[in-house]
Design a protein around this motif. Structure first.
Motif, PDB file in Angstrom:
ATOM      1  N   PHE B  36       0.911  -0.989   0.006  1.00 44.16           N
ATOM      2  CA  PHE B  36      -0.119   0.193   0.145  1.00 44.16           C
ATOM      3  C   PHE B  36       0.936   1.274  -0.197  1.00 44.16           C
ATOM      4  N   PRO B  39       7.135   1.747  -4.319  1.00 43.80           N
ATOM      5  CA  PRO B  39       6.768   2.042  -5.486  1.00 43.80           C
ATOM      6  C   PRO B  39       5.445   1.272  -6.168  1.00 43.80           C
ATOM      7  N   ALA B  41       2.674   0.910  -4.692  1.00 46.41           N
ATOM      8  CA  ALA B  41       1.357   1.142  -3.838  1.00 46.41           C
ATOM      9  C   ALA B  41       0.123   1.041  -4.324  1.00 46.41           C
ATOM     10  N   MET B  42       0.185   1.382  -5.894  1.00 41.77           N
ATOM     11  CA  MET B  42      -1.148   1.418  -6.443  1.00 41.77           C
ATOM     12  C   MET B  42      -1.588  -0.005  -6.359  1.00 41.77           C
ATOM     13  N   LEU B  43      -1.073  -1.084  -6.425  1.00 39.69           N
ATOM     14  CA  LEU B  43      -1.136  -2.416  -6.618  1.00 39.69           C
ATOM     15  C   LEU B  43      -1.967  -3.302  -5.583  1.00 39.69           C
ATOM     16  N   LEU B  46      -5.894  -3.305  -5.183  1.00 43.54           N
ATOM     17  CA  LEU B  46      -6.434  -3.990  -6.332  1.00 43.54           C
ATOM     18  C   LEU B  46      -6.497  -5.706  -5.692  1.00 43.54           C
ATOM     19  N   GLY B 199      14.693   0.422 -13.333  1.00 42.45           N
ATOM     20  CA  GLY B 199      14.307   1.783 -12.887  1.00 42.45           C
ATOM     21  C   GLY B 199      14.876   2.586 -14.143  1.00 42.45           C
ATOM     22  N   THR B 223       4.529  -0.322 -14.635  1.00 45.42           N
ATOM     23  CA  THR B 223       3.892   0.346 -15.455  1.00 45.42           C
ATOM     24  C   THR B 223       4.745   1.548 -15.996  1.00 45.42           C
ATOM     25  N   ALA B 224       5.373   2.292 -15.206  1.00 41.24           N
ATOM     26  CA  ALA B 224       6.153   3.511 -15.574  1.00 41.24           C
ATOM     27  C   ALA B 224       7.280   3.114 -16.810  1.00 41.24           C
ATOM     28  N   ALA B 249      -1.734  -6.571 -17.112  1.00 42.94           N
ATOM     29  CA  ALA B 249      -1.368  -6.142 -15.903  1.00 42.94           C
ATOM     30  C   ALA B 249      -0.696  -4.755 -15.652  1.00 42.94           C
ATOM     31  N   PRO B 252      -3.172  -1.101 -17.685  1.00 42.31           N
ATOM     32  CA  PRO B 252      -4.389  -1.147 -17.756  1.00 42.31           C
ATOM     33  C   PRO B 252      -4.968   0.144 -18.648  1.00 42.31           C
ATOM     34  N   LEU B 299      -4.302  -8.232 -11.619  1.00 38.47           N
ATOM     35  CA  LEU B 299      -4.215  -8.250 -10.113  1.00 38.47           C
ATOM     36  C   LEU B 299      -5.365  -8.740  -9.289  1.00 38.47           C
TER      37      LEU B 299
END
Lengths: 286, 384
Positions: B36, B39, B41-43, B46, B199, B223-224, B249, B252, B299
């Motif tokens: 949560f 890097p 954190a968004m996963l 979900l 990275g 993603t980035a 994944a 999205p 996810l």
């Protein structure tokens, strides 16, 4: 030949982003003796605000640049006026406090913009590529180089050719004497901090053309900025420019020629510079 | 005597009442280590949605035992994941743990979890070596098993040579090893493998050095980086077809829309596609949209399927979570899931369908459109 040219341009564009993020931090370190580790997140704040204006609201990219810079500038001003100015000559406390702001601003950005990274964006006129020596090259990267050069000249002029710049340099050399001459150095420093943060925000929007924006960016970019400052030397715009370009170009050629060792080329450069010139290539000697 | 009669009367009233109302069993604790912060954190949210949905479908109980879900933040950090997993085992007494996500966290946790005999799961693949511990459920399959179909697909598309761009860490090597194995199995040839650091900000220098080949396959871990690689690939005008891994994944729909035309035509491997037309999937997507207000992705699917498999095993054991019984039950589970048919090898490695997708605009929406299915893919090293 075309590969050398392309990688030189890659290095220059990346180097310009590094220069812009490092220049403000370097001047703040040199002029105010403040170690502001929150400088990287100011870059991130600028990038996010620029994205909101230019992508979400569909406003012109130039407006995104300006608002990104201003958002970072005012955030920096709040940090300096509200907190850091009470911690002059206390480097340990400065490090702890400014690193705390890294977490605060990172988590605030997570709350406001969410966790998904924002994609690289640019002005419509800068999207797409042009042909250089028979190979496609992104227009946005050429724009980064051009804007970087213009900003480098402006910053150099501000630092070396203006009255404010003279006050800043005098303050760097002898703070008490400068204040004794009736110069309100605290106000000058607030302006310096604002300008440094503004440039960081501007760099955030410019750099978003290459990197996009995401909430781990603050720490990632901070590390790069510190390397550039170590290589170029603390306290000078010219040093940050030289350091940024050197690191950018070495990194680009390292990735192209020795991809397996790409991670180490910039660190290796830093070690060599530290051994040969511990104060950096153009650092102001104590 | 009167007191005795009173007690008997009270018992006569209370005992049937408790039976009638179904006296709850001892709560069954399921721990989850999700990210949560940090890097990734968004996963975390979900993955949590998938677990919550699976539990809600079972009224948050199994075999008469209420389920208590204890979620911890792994902070995208192997050390923190280990601390949180220890807390779940030692303080909360959880015998089942879902997660963590990252391969380094798996390696950090694995010996401890094996020693404590805790049933633990991956959230998005895992190294084949986890199977040796015989307490890990590896979903949707191993790193190699996941990307093997992309190598097959490259060959099936008529490509004879391939350039590979690989993120230089254990997971990256694992994923691209699968692509290479699949491609070389069909006599394709990888002519160049470019290793990029985790990275990587600027892929430009790499794109300018790619050799000529029939296609370029890549894996970068988030993603980035995926978005940067694709954008810069287009900007530098590289014309070779681009084949990606873990696409649905990592990228999205919302991210695809921001990538715009740059993503159109990218093909690659995906473990789960929400738009796949299948009754089980359609029903689940609708239920997830109703419950969480967003279209689910890989996810949510992963954590949902893993949790569903554990619940099915717990039903089979009558709610007994003692490790030996639960493990025997869980590796025998066979389910029809939104992703497709799910079963496990004796090592706990999931056998699932492998999908190939292509980025398209359909009805004005950017989607990963399934273009080929490789059914029930198994890591070939397990067959040997």
């Amino acid at each position: 030949m075309e590969q050398v040219t392309i990688n030189l341009l890659n290095g220059l564009s990346y180097g310009m982003v590094l220069f812009l993020i490092a220049s403000g931090m370097s001047v703040v370190m040199g002029a105010m003796n403040i170690i502001n580790l929150a400088h990287g997140v100011l870059y991130m704040v600028g990038g996010y605000v620029g994205w909101t204006i230019a992508v979400k609201f569909g406003a012109p990219f130039a407006l995104g640049l300006l608002t990104g810079g201003l958002a970072a500038g005012f955030t920096g001003l709040v940090i300096e006026r509200g907190f850091l100015r009470h911690l002059y000559k206390q480097p340990n406390e400065q490090v702890l406090l400014s690193f705390g702001f890294v977490y605060i601003l990172t988590n605030l950005s997570l709350w406001v913009w969410g966790g998904w990274p924002r994609m690289p964006f640019t002005a419509k006129v800068l999207s797409g590529s042009i042909e250089i020596l028979g190979r496609a090259y992104p227009k946005a990267r050429l724009a980064i180089i051009l804007i970087g050069v213009i900003l480098a000249i402006v910053l150099w002029w501000l630092q070396d050719k203006t009255r404010v710049g003279a006050m800043v340099r005098a303050g760097m050399d002898n703070k008490e004497m400068t204040m004794g001459l009736g110069i309100n150095l605290e106000r000058v420093f607030a302006v310096v901090f604002f300008v440094a943060s503004f440039i960081a925000g501007l760099a955030g929007v410019l750099g978003a053309q290459l990197l996009g924006v995401y909430n781990a960016l603050g720490l990632e970019i901070l590390l790069l900025a510190l390397i550039v400052i170590i290589v170029g030397g603390v306290g000078s715009v010219q040093g940050a420019l030289l350091g940024g370009i050197l690191i950018g170009v070495i990194d680009a050629f390292g990735r192209a020629l020795f991809p397996k060792f790409a991670m180490f080329t910039m660190y290796f450069t830093m070690i060599i510079i530290l051994l040969v010139r511990p104060s950096g290539l153009l650092g102001r000697r104590a | 005597m009167k007191k005795l009669i009173l007690i008997v009367l009270l018992l006569a009233i209370l005992v049937p009442a408790s039976v009638a109302f179904g006296a709850p069993g001892k709560p069954l604790k399921i721990g989850a280590v999700l990210n949560f912060t940090g890097p990734a954190a968004m996963l975390g949210p979900l993955f949590k949605n998938g677990i919550v949905k699976a539990l809600e479908e079972n009224n948050n109980q199994v075999a008469g035992r209420p389920i208590e879900l204890i979620v911890e933040d792994g902070a995208t950090d192997a050390t923190v994941c280990l601390e949180k997993a220890r807390k779940l085992v030692e303080r909360d007494k959880a015998k089942i743990i879902i997660g963590p996500l990252m391969g380094d966290a798996h390696l950090a946790i694995a010996p401890y979890m094996a020693n404590k005999k805790v049933l633990i799961t991956t959230l998005y693949c895992g190294d084949i070596k986890l199977g040796d511990y015989r307490n890990w459920l590896t979903y949707p399959t191993t790193l190699v098993g996941l990307t093997l179909p992309l190598g097959w697909y490259a060959h099936d598309s008529g490509y004879k040579t391939m350039v590979m761009i690989t993120s230089d860490y254990a997971g990256g090597h694992g994923f691209m090893k699968g692509v290479r194995m699949g491609f070389e199995e069909k006599r394709g040839k990888a002519v160049q493998e470019v290793f990029v650091p985790v990275g990587t900000a600027d892929f430009g220098p790499y794109h300018s050095t790619l050799k000529d080949a029939d296609c370029v396959a890549f894996f970068v871990p988030n993603t980035a980086e995926s978005a940067r690689l694709i954008t810069q690939y287009r900007e530098f005008g590289v014309k070779m077809p681009l084949l990606g891994t873990t696409l649905a994944a990592d990228l999205p729909q919302a991210v695809m829309e921001e990538l715009g035309d740059n993503v159109i035509g990218v093909r690659g491997q995906a473990a789960y596609i929400w738009s796949r037309d299948d009754p089980v999937n359609n029903q689940w997507v609708e239920a997830m949209e109703k419950r969480f207000g967003r279209t689910p992705g890989g996810l949510e699917n992963n954590s949902y399927c893993i949790t569903s498999a554990i619940l099915a095993a717990l039903k089979a054991t009558g709610g007994d979570e003692s490790f030996d019984r639960l493990w025997r039950a869980v590796v025998r589970v066979q389910l029809a899931t939104p992703q497709g048919p799910l079963s496990f090898t004796p090592e706990g490695i999931a056998i699932t369908d492998g999908y190939i997708v292509e980025a398209k605009v359909i009805n004005g929406k950017y989607v990963w459109d399934p273009i080929k299915v490789y059914p029930q893919v198994l890591d070939p090293r397990l067959v040997k």
